[in-house]
Design a protein around this motif. Structure first.
Motif, PDB file in Angstrom:
ATOM      1  N   SER A 121     -50.394  18.621 -21.265  1.00 34.06           N
ATOM      2  CA  SER A 121     -50.665  18.647 -19.797  1.00 34.06           C
ATOM      3  C   SER A 121     -50.016  19.671 -18.862  1.00 34.06           C
ATOM      4  CB  SER A 121     -50.417  17.138 -18.805  1.00 34.06           C
ATOM      5  OG  SER A 121     -49.085  16.723 -19.401  1.00 34.06           O
ATOM      6  N   GLU A 122     -48.967  20.380 -19.549  1.00 30.07           N
ATOM      7  CA  GLU A 122     -48.321  21.505 -19.047  1.00 30.07           C
ATOM      8  C   GLU A 122     -47.688  22.084 -20.230  1.00 30.07           C
ATOM      9  OE1 GLU A 122     -45.672  21.241 -15.890  1.00 30.07           O
ATOM     10  OE2 GLU A 122     -46.531  19.456 -15.233  1.00 30.07           O
ATOM     11  N   THR A 123     -47.797  23.486 -20.486  1.00 27.72           N
ATOM     12  CA  THR A 123     -47.039  24.330 -21.391  1.00 27.72           C
ATOM     13  C   THR A 123     -47.320  25.780 -20.737  1.00 27.72           C
ATOM     14  OG1 THR A 123     -46.199  24.863 -23.654  1.00 27.72           O
ATOM     15  CG2 THR A 123     -48.771  24.838 -23.077  1.00 27.72           C
ATOM     16  N   GLY A 124     -46.171  26.339 -20.888  1.00 24.37           N
ATOM     17  CA  GLY A 124     -46.168  27.904 -20.396  1.00 24.37           C
ATOM     18  C   GLY A 124     -44.935  28.702 -20.665  1.00 24.37           C
ATOM     19  N   TRP A 125     -44.671  29.863 -20.171  1.00 26.83           N
ATOM     20  CA  TRP A 125     -43.728  30.577 -20.410  1.00 26.83           C
ATOM     21  C   TRP A 125     -43.391  31.517 -19.029  1.00 26.83           C
ATOM     22  CZ3 TRP A 125     -40.873  29.913 -24.814  1.00 26.83           C
ATOM     23  CH2 TRP A 125     -39.200  30.696 -24.826  1.00 26.83           C
ATOM     24  N   PRO A 126     -42.441  31.579 -18.294  1.00 24.57           N
ATOM     25  CA  PRO A 126     -42.231  32.555 -17.241  1.00 24.57           C
ATOM     26  C   PRO A 126     -42.118  33.972 -17.666  1.00 24.57           C
ATOM     27  CG  PRO A 126     -40.359  31.503 -17.703  1.00 24.57           C
ATOM     28  CD  PRO A 126     -41.140  30.812 -18.430  1.00 24.57           C
ATOM     29  N   ASN A 127     -42.497  35.043 -16.673  1.00 26.99           N
ATOM     30  CA  ASN A 127     -42.125  36.405 -17.204  1.00 26.99           C
ATOM     31  C   ASN A 127     -41.240  36.884 -16.419  1.00 26.99           C
ATOM     32  OD1 ASN A 127     -43.971  36.208 -14.705  1.00 26.99           O
ATOM     33  ND2 ASN A 127     -43.988  38.577 -14.754  1.00 26.99           N
ATOM     34  N   ILE A 128     -40.473  36.240 -15.626  1.00 25.73           N
ATOM     35  CA  ILE A 128     -39.442  37.232 -14.612  1.00 25.73           C
ATOM     36  C   ILE A 128     -38.346  35.844 -14.444  1.00 25.73           C
ATOM     37  CG2 ILE A 128     -38.751  37.891 -12.723  1.00 25.73           C
ATOM     38  CD1 ILE A 128     -41.438  39.029 -12.228  1.00 25.73           C
ATOM     39  N   GLY A 129     -37.077  36.188 -14.582  1.00 23.34           N
ATOM     40  CA  GLY A 129     -36.092  35.333 -14.242  1.00 23.34           C
ATOM     41  C   GLY A 129     -35.104  35.329 -15.177  1.00 23.34           C
ATOM     42  N   THR A 130     -33.840  34.256 -14.895  1.00 27.58           N
ATOM     43  CA  THR A 130     -32.888  33.926 -15.640  1.00 27.58           C
ATOM     44  C   THR A 130     -33.072  33.463 -16.968  1.00 27.58           C
ATOM     45  OG1 THR A 130     -31.703  34.180 -13.616  1.00 27.58           O
ATOM     46  CG2 THR A 130     -30.592  33.277 -15.723  1.00 27.58           C
ATOM     47  N   ALA A 131     -32.638  33.795 -17.927  1.00 30.78           N
ATOM     48  CA  ALA A 131     -32.773  33.132 -19.467  1.00 30.78           C
ATOM     49  C   ALA A 131     -32.177  31.780 -19.194  1.00 30.78           C
ATOM     50  CB  ALA A 131     -32.147  33.959 -20.394  1.00 30.78           C
ATOM     51  N   PHE A 132     -32.745  30.733 -19.941  1.00 29.82           N
ATOM     52  CA  PHE A 132     -32.086  29.480 -20.025  1.00 29.82           C
ATOM     53  C   PHE A 132     -31.872  29.387 -21.627  1.00 29.82           C
ATOM     54  CE2 PHE A 132     -32.661  24.977 -21.085  1.00 29.82           C
ATOM     55  CZ  PHE A 132     -31.888  24.416 -20.010  1.00 29.82           C
ATOM     56  N   GLU A 133     -30.570  29.374 -21.911  1.00 32.34           N
ATOM     57  CA  GLU A 133     -30.211  29.168 -23.257  1.00 32.34           C
ATOM     58  C   GLU A 133     -30.862  30.536 -23.908  1.00 32.34           C
ATOM     59  OE1 GLU A 133     -27.623  27.458 -24.061  1.00 32.34           O
ATOM     60  OE2 GLU A 133     -27.755  26.067 -22.356  1.00 32.34           O
ATOM     61  N   ALA A 134     -31.532  30.093 -25.147  1.00 30.97           N
ATOM     62  CA  ALA A 134     -32.099  31.141 -26.005  1.00 30.97           C
ATOM     63  C   ALA A 134     -33.449  31.551 -25.508  1.00 30.97           C
ATOM     64  CB  ALA A 134     -32.278  30.959 -27.364  1.00 30.97           C
ATOM     65  N   SER A 135     -33.749  30.807 -24.293  1.00 31.81           N
ATOM     66  CA  SER A 135     -35.178  31.135 -23.774  1.00 31.81           C
ATOM     67  C   SER A 135     -35.065  32.148 -22.828  1.00 31.81           C
ATOM     68  CB  SER A 135     -36.021  29.907 -23.344  1.00 31.81           C
ATOM     69  OG  SER A 135     -36.006  28.784 -24.072  1.00 31.81           O
ATOM     70  N   VAL A 136     -35.889  33.564 -23.049  1.00 30.21           N
ATOM     71  CA  VAL A 136     -35.722  34.542 -22.410  1.00 30.21           C
ATOM     72  C   VAL A 136     -37.090  34.786 -21.485  1.00 30.21           C
ATOM     73  CG1 VAL A 136     -35.652  37.250 -22.128  1.00 30.21           C
ATOM     74  CG2 VAL A 136     -33.913  35.618 -23.800  1.00 30.21           C
TER      75      VAL A 136
END
Length: 294
Positions: free
Chosen positions: A222-237
């Motif tokens: 129902s939801e999945t995605g990845w942002p293109n701008i902002g602060t990293a969350f742990e290893a997620s950039v």
């Protein structure tokens, strides 16, 4: 020997090592132009947020932008104008996953449920989601949520009814999985701090956990995605390359395996900064002004 070349990278996804930024943009455009299953839809314009009243005109304008690329629209609410979205989507030949937003505001919940029932009875809901991450936010108990789900199923027995939350909620709460006709699982490697290199196999694991919890029931991401701008969350950039890589892998896999995915999201939404930090505003495939980002 059972070698099949198209399955070699099925777990890790596309080999991006030799791909340039232009290559990624081209791959994105080919997949989008070829049509994707569905999008999580928001009609909010800049300066608007939940509680703002949506006009029919702005809904129509936003639907017109995404219509050529999708089969399904997912909505989150049935109040403040959002209850108009399903009928407009249907007019444009789209299928609808219609959501009622539940919270600890019981009076507002009644408005949401009543409007949801009317949308279903009008023939404008192909799938029904009773609540979105309300357990994650701890605004209702499991028992209260099950009560709402049961009520909707009795009032519109013809509807395919489910609930939207993180994949693990269905694993950890068998009564919830049992109550749903359809499992609506949110799968976000980004929010579990996953590095982009491992995000594809991580997301597949999320999906298959939900599939197991459903015990043969239809499971929709129902939801999945990845942002293109902002602060990293742990290893997620969050950056453009990672957002494109994640989109490409998700869409190719979902096509190959027949997985239904409501990608998050249609448009960037500035109001989400207050909820998710700076990355919250940059999950859209289109920017806040309706311009394709990639």
């Amino acid at each position: 020997m059972s070698f099949r070349s198209e399955k070699v990278l099925s777990l890790v996804g596309e080999d991006f090592q030799q791909k340039t930024a232009d290559d990624l943009a081209r791959m994105f455009k080919v997949l989008l132009d070829g049509g994707i299953h569905g999008l999580c839809f928001s009609a909010y314009l800049e300066g608007q947020a939940p509680g703002s009243i949506l006009s029919e005109q702005q809904i129509r304008e936003r639907i017109a932008i995404i219509k050529p690329f999708i089969q399904w629209v997912r909505t989150f609410s049935c109040s403040d104008g959002s209850e108009l979205i399903p009928a407009i989507a249907k007019e444009n030949g789209l299928k609808t996953m219609v959501g009622a937003w539940l919270s600890d505001d019981k009076e507002k919940n009644e408005e949401e449920i009543n409007n949801l029932i009317q949308v279903v009875k009008s023939g404008n809901a192909d799938l029904v989601a009773v609540g979105n991450e309300v357990l994650y936010r701890e605004e209702l108990t499991e028992e209260e949520l099950l009560g709402y789900i049961s009520r909707v199923k009795k009032l519109v027995p013809e509807a395919q009814v489910g609930y939207v939350d993180a994949y693990y909620e269905f694993v950890n709460r068998p009564p919830l999985a049992n109550a749903c006709d359809v499992i609506f699982a949110n799968c976000y490697p980004f929010w579990e701090g996953c590095h982009i290199d491992y995000s594809h196999v991580y997301m597949q694991n999320m999906y298959y956990q939900a599939l197991g919890a459903g015990k043969g029931k239809r499971v929709i991401i129902s939801e999945t995605g990845w942002p293109n701008i902002g602060t990293a969350f742990e290893a997620s950039v969050p950056n453009t390359e990672n957002a494109l890589r994640y989109f490409i892998n998700t869409q190719k896999w979902s096509r190959e395996e027949g997985i239904e995915v409501m990608y998050f999201s249609s448009f960037d939404e500035s109001w989400k900064v207050g909820v998710e930090g700076d990355v919250g505003a940059f999950w859209g495939l289109w920017d806040k002004n309706g311009k394709l980002k990639y």
